[in-house]
Design a protein around this motif. Sequence first.
Motif, PDB file in Angstrom:
ATOM      1  N   MET A 164       0.832  -1.170   0.000  1.00  0.00           N
ATOM      2  CA  MET A 164       0.000   0.000   0.000  1.00  0.00           C
ATOM      3  C   MET A 164       0.876   1.231   0.000  1.00  0.00           C
ATOM      4  O   MET A 164       1.166   1.827   0.999  1.00  0.00           O
ATOM      5  N   GLY A 165       1.348   1.593  -1.107  1.00  0.00           N
ATOM      6  CA  GLY A 165       2.215   2.760  -1.192  1.00  0.00           C
ATOM      7  C   GLY A 165       1.450   4.018  -0.897  1.00  0.00           C
ATOM      8  O   GLY A 165       0.260   4.136  -1.108  1.00  0.00           O
ATOM      9  N   THR A 166       2.133   5.026  -0.440  1.00  0.00           N
ATOM     10  CA  THR A 166       1.503   6.308  -0.150  1.00  0.00           C
ATOM     11  C   THR A 166       2.239   7.415  -0.838  1.00  0.00           C
ATOM     12  O   THR A 166       3.394   7.308  -1.148  1.00  0.00           O
ATOM     13  N   LEU A 167       1.558   8.510  -1.121  1.00  0.00           N
ATOM     14  CA  LEU A 167       2.171   9.668  -1.728  1.00  0.00           C
ATOM     15  C   LEU A 167       1.419  10.896  -1.278  1.00  0.00           C
ATOM     16  O   LEU A 167       0.319  10.805  -0.739  1.00  0.00           O
ATOM     17  N   ALA A 168       2.034  12.052  -1.475  1.00  0.00           N
ATOM     18  CA  ALA A 168       1.509  13.274  -0.877  1.00  0.00           C
ATOM     19  C   ALA A 168       0.116  13.618  -1.380  1.00  0.00           C
ATOM     20  O   ALA A 168      -0.663  14.234  -0.674  1.00  0.00           O
ATOM     21  N   ILE A 169      -0.219  13.181  -2.617  1.00  0.00           N
ATOM     22  CA  ILE A 169      -1.461  13.652  -3.213  1.00  0.00           C
ATOM     23  C   ILE A 169      -2.711  13.153  -2.500  1.00  0.00           C
ATOM     24  O   ILE A 169      -3.750  13.784  -2.554  1.00  0.00           O
ATOM     25  N   CYS A 170      -2.661  12.032  -1.825  1.00  0.00           N
ATOM     26  CA  CYS A 170      -3.898  11.418  -1.328  1.00  0.00           C
ATOM     27  C   CYS A 170      -3.857  11.147   0.160  1.00  0.00           C
ATOM     28  O   CYS A 170      -3.990  10.022   0.569  1.00  0.00           O
ATOM     29  N   ARG A 171      -3.618  12.163   0.973  1.00  0.00           N
ATOM     30  CA  ARG A 171      -3.520  11.856   2.388  1.00  0.00           C
ATOM     31  C   ARG A 171      -4.653  12.434   3.223  1.00  0.00           C
ATOM     32  O   ARG A 171      -4.647  12.317   4.420  1.00  0.00           O
ATOM     33  N   ARG A 172      -5.572  13.134   2.637  1.00  0.00           N
ATOM     34  CA  ARG A 172      -6.674  13.657   3.429  1.00  0.00           C
ATOM     35  C   ARG A 172      -7.776  12.620   3.486  1.00  0.00           C
ATOM     36  O   ARG A 172      -8.842  12.740   2.903  1.00  0.00           O
ATOM     37  N   ARG A 173      -7.556  11.513   4.170  1.00  0.00           N
ATOM     38  CA  ARG A 173      -8.452  10.375   4.076  1.00  0.00           C
ATOM     39  C   ARG A 173      -9.869  10.697   4.529  1.00  0.00           C
ATOM     40  O   ARG A 173     -10.834  10.222   3.961  1.00  0.00           O
ATOM     41  N   ALA A 174     -10.018  11.517   5.564  1.00  0.00           N
ATOM     42  CA  ALA A 174     -11.360  11.718   6.107  1.00  0.00           C
ATOM     43  C   ALA A 174     -12.266  12.443   5.125  1.00  0.00           C
ATOM     44  O   ALA A 174     -13.460  12.253   5.115  1.00  0.00           O
ATOM     45  N   ARG A 175     -11.662  13.283   4.266  1.00  0.00           N
ATOM     46  CA  ARG A 175     -12.503  14.124   3.425  1.00  0.00           C
ATOM     47  C   ARG A 175     -13.149  13.359   2.290  1.00  0.00           C
ATOM     48  O   ARG A 175     -14.355  13.397   2.104  1.00  0.00           O
ATOM     49  N   LEU A 176     -12.359  12.668   1.512  1.00  0.00           N
ATOM     50  CA  LEU A 176     -12.966  11.920   0.422  1.00  0.00           C
ATOM     51  C   LEU A 176     -13.825  10.794   0.971  1.00  0.00           C
ATOM     52  O   LEU A 176     -14.887  10.482   0.451  1.00  0.00           O
ATOM     53  N   VAL A 177     -13.373  10.211   2.062  1.00  0.00           N
ATOM     54  CA  VAL A 177     -14.154   9.168   2.708  1.00  0.00           C
ATOM     55  C   VAL A 177     -15.513   9.699   3.142  1.00  0.00           C
ATOM     56  O   VAL A 177     -16.544   9.078   2.953  1.00  0.00           O
ATOM     57  N   SER A 225       9.401   8.151  -5.623  1.00  0.00           N
ATOM     58  CA  SER A 225       8.719   7.286  -4.663  1.00  0.00           C
ATOM     59  C   SER A 225       7.521   6.595  -5.304  1.00  0.00           C
ATOM     60  O   SER A 225       7.297   5.397  -5.100  1.00  0.00           O
ATOM     61  N   MET A 226       6.754   7.329  -6.098  1.00  0.00           N
ATOM     62  CA  MET A 226       5.618   6.736  -6.797  1.00  0.00           C
ATOM     63  C   MET A 226       6.075   5.644  -7.749  1.00  0.00           C
ATOM     64  O   MET A 226       5.457   4.580  -7.855  1.00  0.00           O
ATOM     65  N   ARG A 227       7.173   5.894  -8.459  1.00  0.00           N
ATOM     66  CA  ARG A 227       7.726   4.875  -9.358  1.00  0.00           C
ATOM     67  C   ARG A 227       8.168   3.640  -8.565  1.00  0.00           C
ATOM     68  O   ARG A 227       7.998   2.504  -9.015  1.00  0.00           O
ATOM     69  N   GLY A 228       8.747   3.890  -7.381  1.00  0.00           N
ATOM     70  CA  GLY A 228       9.190   2.779  -6.549  1.00  0.00           C
ATOM     71  C   GLY A 228       8.041   1.895  -6.111  1.00  0.00           C
ATOM     72  O   GLY A 228       8.126   0.660  -6.169  1.00  0.00           O
ATOM     73  N   TRP A 229       6.936   2.517  -5.691  1.00  0.00           N
ATOM     74  CA  TRP A 229       5.790   1.717  -5.270  1.00  0.00           C
ATOM     75  C   TRP A 229       5.165   0.975  -6.437  1.00  0.00           C
ATOM     76  O   TRP A 229       4.693  -0.166  -6.291  1.00  0.00           O
ATOM     77  N   ALA A 230       5.138   1.601  -7.611  1.00  0.00           N
ATOM     78  CA  ALA A 230       4.614   0.903  -8.794  1.00  0.00           C
ATOM     79  C   ALA A 230       5.439  -0.346  -9.087  1.00  0.00           C
ATOM     80  O   ALA A 230       4.897  -1.420  -9.396  1.00  0.00           O
ATOM     81  N   LYS A 231       6.752  -0.242  -8.990  1.00  0.00           N
ATOM     82  CA  LYS A 231       7.627  -1.397  -9.200  1.00  0.00           C
ATOM     83  C   LYS A 231       7.426  -2.431  -8.092  1.00  0.00           C
ATOM     84  O   LYS A 231       7.429  -3.644  -8.346  1.00  0.00           O
ATOM     85  N   PHE A 232       7.250  -1.949  -6.858  1.00  0.00           N
ATOM     86  CA  PHE A 232       7.069  -2.843  -5.712  1.00  0.00           C
ATOM     87  C   PHE A 232       5.846  -3.730  -5.895  1.00  0.00           C
ATOM     88  O   PHE A 232       5.840  -4.896  -5.482  1.00  0.00           O
TER      89      PHE A 232
END
Length: 458
Positions: free
Chosen positions: A1-14, A206-213
Amino acid sequence: MGTLAICRRRARLVAAVGAVAGGLAGYWNVWNVVRSEVLPEGQRTQREATDRPAIIPRLSLVVLPFANLNNDPEQDYFADGIATDLTTDIAQMPGAFVIGRGTAFTYKNKQVDLKTLGKDLGIRWAVQGAVQRAGDQVRMNVSLADLSTGRDVWSDRFDGDRTNLAALQEQVTARLARSLSVQLVEAESQRSQLDKSANPDAVDFSMRGWAKFYEPVTKSTNAQAKELFDSALRLDPDNVDAILGKAWCIARDVINGWSTSVVEDKKAATKLIDQVLAKRPATANAHIAKGTILISGNPAEALPEFDAALEIDPNSPVAYASRGIALVTAGRAREAFSPIQIALRLSPKDQAAGRWHFFLCHAHVHVHQYSEAVEECRRSINLNKLDWWPYADLVSAYGATGQLDMAQQMLAELNATRPDFTVQWLQQFGYALSSNPQFRREFDDLLEGLRKAGVREQ
């Protein structure tokens, strides 16, 4: 479950999704408890892996892979990263039932019939999206579909700057909330500002790393992912996502026997994970990584890490499955079935599902439920014929029940995969996993089943 800066406001979209779906808090947990009490254990353990609730939870959804509108496969990692983190964020809402990334991404680049999707996965909603980049400019289209009708109930377009992905996410969540009359959670907004990376190129690596992971696991792909995370850290040593990614790569080396120094690599991975937790305590994936490292040799210490992960993200199939196998090695095999079955419900098409079915098989063997063990091990083998573990437990189950012809047939297949397999080799391996007396007694019974099946002693 990779993470990146763009999607960290979990409560809002949820919260926005919750406004449409009308969340049913706690439904999934209640449903499991009720079924556990109604069904006898033998019936329950055979059926729960594929069972679904008679009433689909109202706040049940999947985040489908976002389309890459650049017509450049090299840009897939960017769209994939957004969808992955969106899944992570929504999954942390209490009362939500969110299909795991591993299953969601089996639909990548495929035409999906939304009504069929809802029936296949037993869910009500799907989040869809598309991403396009032009230099530093980013455009995202996002929609929410009602799977009972196959129609969108909400959609919007968002434009922003790659150099400030956090600001783009602010636009996404603000417009989404405005459309659905949902109030944003200010605490989450403030946290997101603290989390964002100072270097957009580091975020990109980092995003590329998680995609490879997330590609099929090999020694080579793991090394490539680790190098991408290292590239991110050279640009921004404080990039939390890259630190966690590197820790996972090191842990994966240890788990798969690719490490040249297990003790040192365990220490290195743990140090990195502790850095992540110091910066961002509510990171479920960090607790899962730490628990994974502790399973071998310290299963009792691993369990609190998986519990912590599930407190943060109650929809993590990896946390549930890992907790299940940790319970087996901690001498509590009878408690292992429920979390593993939940993992399979959360992500039934996950590339790890074969291993999770083996976990069920292994638990059945430990409690002498051999017919159920045979069923689960065969499921595991059908999903991944290269994994030797289910063959070993299957041979033992056949040996314990006197089905020697079947045992010999499976032993031949096991020897083709692992010609060095012996009773003493497996004993040494198993004893290294746990010193728990109950686990070792049960493991000795597994070894006895191998002897009865004709496996050579050494």
